[in-house]
Design an enzyme around this catalytic site. Structure first.
Site, short mmCIF file in Angstrom:
data_model
loop_
_atom_site.label_atom_id
_atom_site.label_comp_id
_atom_site.label_asym_id
_atom_site.label_seq_id
_atom_site.Cartn_x
_atom_site.Cartn_y
_atom_site.Cartn_z
N GLU A 272 0.77 -1.01 0.03
CA GLU A 272 -0.23 -0.16 0.02
C GLU A 272 0.66 1.10 0.12
O GLU A 272 0.56 2.16 -0.69
CB GLU A 272 -0.88 0.06 1.31
CG GLU A 272 -1.79 1.22 1.42
CD GLU A 272 -2.83 1.49 0.84
OE1 GLU A 272 -3.56 0.44 0.31
OE2 GLU A 272 -2.91 2.54 -0.01
N ASP A 276 0.94 4.07 -3.01
CA ASP A 276 0.69 5.45 -2.98
C ASP A 276 1.78 6.53 -3.26
O ASP A 276 1.66 7.50 -4.10
CB ASP A 276 0.49 5.76 -1.37
CG ASP A 276 -0.97 5.25 -0.95
OD1 ASP A 276 -1.47 4.45 -1.63
OD2 ASP A 276 -1.26 5.65 0.16
N SER A 476 -7.41 2.19 -3.64
CA SER A 476 -6.29 2.93 -3.19
C SER A 476 -5.35 3.09 -4.05
O SER A 476 -4.23 3.86 -3.79
CB SER A 476 -5.62 2.33 -1.73
OG SER A 476 -5.82 1.17 -1.75
N ASP A 521 -16.71 10.59 -18.76
CA ASP A 521 -17.92 9.99 -17.94
C ASP A 521 -18.07 8.40 -18.21
O ASP A 521 -17.74 8.03 -19.38
CB ASP A 521 -19.25 10.61 -18.74
CG ASP A 521 -20.34 10.29 -17.90
OD1 ASP A 521 -20.49 9.62 -16.86
OD2 ASP A 521 -21.72 10.64 -18.38
N VAL A 522 -17.98 7.79 -17.22
CA VAL A 522 -18.10 6.07 -17.19
C VAL A 522 -19.49 5.87 -17.12
O VAL A 522 -20.34 6.26 -16.17
CB VAL A 522 -17.22 5.72 -16.02
CG1 VAL A 522 -17.30 4.21 -15.99
CG2 VAL A 522 -15.96 6.07 -16.01
N ASP A 547 -22.89 9.32 -10.90
CA ASP A 547 -23.46 8.05 -10.44
C ASP A 547 -22.90 7.64 -9.30
O ASP A 547 -21.46 8.12 -9.17
CB ASP A 547 -23.56 6.83 -11.57
CG ASP A 547 -22.23 6.80 -12.34
OD1 ASP A 547 -21.34 6.15 -11.38
OD2 ASP A 547 -21.92 7.07 -13.44
#
Ligand SMILES: *[C@@H]1O[C@H](CO)[C@@H](O)[C@H](O)[C@H]1NC(C)=O
Ligand SMILES: *[C@@H]1O[C@H](CO)[C@@H](O)[C@H](O)[C@H]1NC(C)=O
Ligand SMILES: *[C@@H]1O[C@H](CO)[C@@H](O)[C@H](O)[C@H]1NC(C)=O
Ligand SMILES: *[C@@H]1O[C@H](CO)[C@@H](O)[C@H](O)[C@H]1NC(C)=O
Ligand SMILES: *[C@@H]1O[C@H](CO)[C@@H](O)[C@H](O)[C@H]1NC(C)=O
Ligand SMILES: *[C@@H]1O[C@H](CO)[C@@H](O)[C@H](O)[C@H]1NC(C)=O
Length: 566
Positions: A272, A276, A476, A521-522, A547
């Protein structure tokens, strides 16, 4: 509960009727031990614990209104942020609050306390046995997971009734450290092992997809960005430099973190932490980067809370922060969430942009009983004062092409925070026009809806412990990618002498109203939810415009920059 008025000193009352007197500050806080933590034993009565008192602040309504103005591009006060000193003057607790709490603590001999610039948190060290007298009901135990130990109480605490006017909650008792965790494994969606064919997401793929040219890098020495880690998660500087050697071709970038706040442990790097740092520095290229690493080292402190507190004690912090911490809303007390929400307002008043991962369980599921299950929103993703980032994957695994919903992408509606004005029309459009909504018993359509935006969250390459690892997935990953892009926009704004973006959402939802091209836009795909007979594992579905799966969509950098250079 109404306090009994007896002519006896408070400690004596506590001894006599300890079970009756007092107020539970967090009666709704989950007390169960999260999965994976093992009970190691009782805490020795003389062991030190650190209690964190969240003191009641002043002028919260004024703060809220101020945040509304400094974050609203239509306001004449847009971008006129407060310094930490100005913020302190506004919110710091009254002298009555400070005095009453101090007298209460002194009665128990507790004097070893530390405060911060805004004076609204007090951290006091004392012995476990004294803490148990101070906060009747609590019982400290030690728990362990992955070599990390924490001290927590699994029974609720009370404080004297008159103190409940001065304290929001006491930290360091109940909440265990959590964090969204990325996974590395080949995912099999719709029966095909897509990952087998895809070369995977790297900085150059992201920069290509989001239209970042070689010259779209930072140039302002006063710009900076940060990510924060709350588990025993470290990045290795050598991983970052190897990552940049392997994947950093074609754009100027830094290969080192400028500042680590807190302690970096020794030993192995965490996936992680590596992810990042490597990705915020790939989209937010050539921008000074900080890592907040494991604040809250004492085993009785809450690392996420300590990070928030630390921000209120540093007059100069990066403009953009990306964080992968998250927990189920229903496991946290409302008192805690509301106070953390005020902490986000404090950050917004200073011009900080705070991004949270939306989570990796889709709409989530709170299993109650067949016919009674509900979706399970996540906090701080559900705070109206942060920008929440969902996830997507490529439609065609062979190409850098349009994106579809990543079915893990967290999203939904808060059960705690009501819908902020900035999103009301976008969300009501969705609820009106969505082709197939889940039954309304599964969610509260009048709550704060999230995520706000999205980015790719599937199939990343990460270097960790000197090894390149493929197939890393989760929101993440999308969060630092989006954070880095906002840092680039801050960079151009600073260059023009404009303010940083600060809290983005009011500007984001406003620019979308006129049908901007700033975000891709998805519109395809649905995310996960309860596996029961009513919803069959499906939550919300993406649709044109906003959405609760991918928000407004993913960044088209040149257009987003143009739209946000007002
Ligand atoms: C806050 O900062 C001051 C110095 O700027 C320091 O003395 C104090 O210990 C800090 N408080 C905490 C809780 O870290
Ligand atoms: C973004 O990149 C795509 C693909 O390279 C291109 O078709 C599109 O015109 C670009 N959009 C902008 C706004 O630059
Ligand atoms: C990178 O950023 C620094 C300021 O932090 C700037 O001086 C330098 O010109 C930038 N590099 C490039 C190639 O633009
Ligand atoms: C729905 O959310 C609103 C605000 O967030 C709250 O006032 C209301 O009580 C909630 N309704 C239910 C049924 O939980
Ligand atoms: C950052 O530096 C630029 C000049 O490079 C300056 O115009 C701007 O005011 C500075 N911004 C802040 C917030 O210090
Ligand atoms: C939207 O378009 C209208 C009409 O062109 C304009 O007056 C308004 O300022 C635009 N709003 C935004 C947020 O760009």
């Amino acid at each position: 509960m109404v306090g009994l008025r007896l002519p006896v000193p408070v400690p004596l009352i506590l001894c006599l009727v300890g079970l009756v007197m007092g107020t539970y500050l967090e009666p709704d806080q989950t007390l169960s031990i999260p999965e994976g933590w093992i009970h190691v034993g009782h805490v020795t009565p003389t062991d030190d614990v650190i209690l964190t008192f969240a003191l009641k602040q002043q002028h919260i309504r004024e703060l809220e209104q101020l945040v509304g103005r400094v974050s609203d591009p239509d306001s004449s006060q847009y971008g006129q942020f407060l310094s930490l000193e100005e913020l302190s003057a506004l919110v710091q607790p009254s002298s009555e609050t400070l005095g009453t709490v101090r007298m209460w603590l002194e009665k128990y001999g507790i004097q070893e306390c530390e405060t911060i610039q805004t004076r609204d948190f007090l951290m006091c060290r004392t012995q476990a046995r004294i803490a148990q007298q101070l906060l009747p009901g609590c019982q400290f135990h030690r728990y362990m997971k992955d070599g990390q130990t924490v001290v927590r109480s699994t029974s609720p605490y009370k404080i004297p009734d008159e103190l409940s006017l001065h304290i929001d909650f006491v930290g360091g008792l109940h909440r265990f450290p959590t964090q969204r965790q990325v996974l590395s494994h080949k995912r099999d969606t719709q029966g095909q092992a897509r990952a087998e064919f895809h070369l995977g997401v790297t900085p150059s793929i992201l920069r290509q997809r989001y239209n970042l040219s070689a010259s779209d890098i930072g140039s302002q020495p006063n710009n900076s960005q940060a990510c924060a880690q709350f588990l025993e998660q470290y990045f290795l500087p050598a991983d970052l430099s190897e990552f940049m050697q392997l994947f950093g071709r074609g754009f100027q970038h830094h290969s080192e973190v400028d500042q680590v706040v807190g302690q970096q442990g020794g030993g192995r790097a965490g996936l992680e932490a590596s992810l990042d740092v490597e990705y915020i520095m790939s989209t937010g290229a050539n921008i000074s980067t900080w890592v907040f690493s494991n604040p809250g080292r004492h085993e009785s402190q809450e690392p996420f809370l300590q990070w928030m507190i630390l921000l209120s004690n540093m007059s100069s912090v990066p403009w953009v922060h990306t964080i992968s911490y998250g927990d189920d809303e229903d496991s946290l007390s409302v008192a805690f969430m509301q106070r953390i929400n005020v902490e986000f307002m404090k950050a917004a008043s200073r011009g900080l942009t705070i991004l949270f991962a939306s989570g990796d369980d889709g709409a989530g599921c709170r299993h109650v009983a067949e016919g009674k299950n509900t979706f399970r929103p996540s906090f701080p993703a559900s705070s109206p004062y942060v920008t929440t980032v969902g996830g997507t994957s490529f439609k065609n695994p062979f190409q850098v092409t349009r994106e579809v919903t990543d079915y893990i992408s967290g999203g939904g509606f808060s059960n705690v925070f009501s819908m902020p004005d900035y999103q009301a029309s976008a969300v009501s459009q969705y609820l009106k026009n969505a082709p197939k909504l889940p039954p309304s018993t599964y969610y509260n359509g009048s709550g704060r809806a999230y995520p706000d935006v999205a980015a790719l969250s599937d199939n990343y390459w990460v270097v960790t412990n000197r090894v390149p690892i493929p197939w890393v997935s989760g929101t993440s990953a999308s969060t630092p990618v989006f954070g880095g892009i906002l840092s680039l926009i801050n960079d151009r704004r600073l260059q023009k002498g404009l303010s940083p973006l600060g809290f983005l959402n009011p500007a984001l939802y406003r620019l979308q109203v006129n049908g901007s091209q700033a975000l891709y836009d998805v519109t395809e795909g649905c995310h996960l939810s309860c596996i029961d007979d009513l919803v069959l594992g499906q939550g919300f579905c993406a649709s044109p415009s906003w959405d609760p799966v991918t928000g407004w969509g993913t960044p088209n950098f040149p257009e987003l920059l143009r739209a946000l250079l007002f």
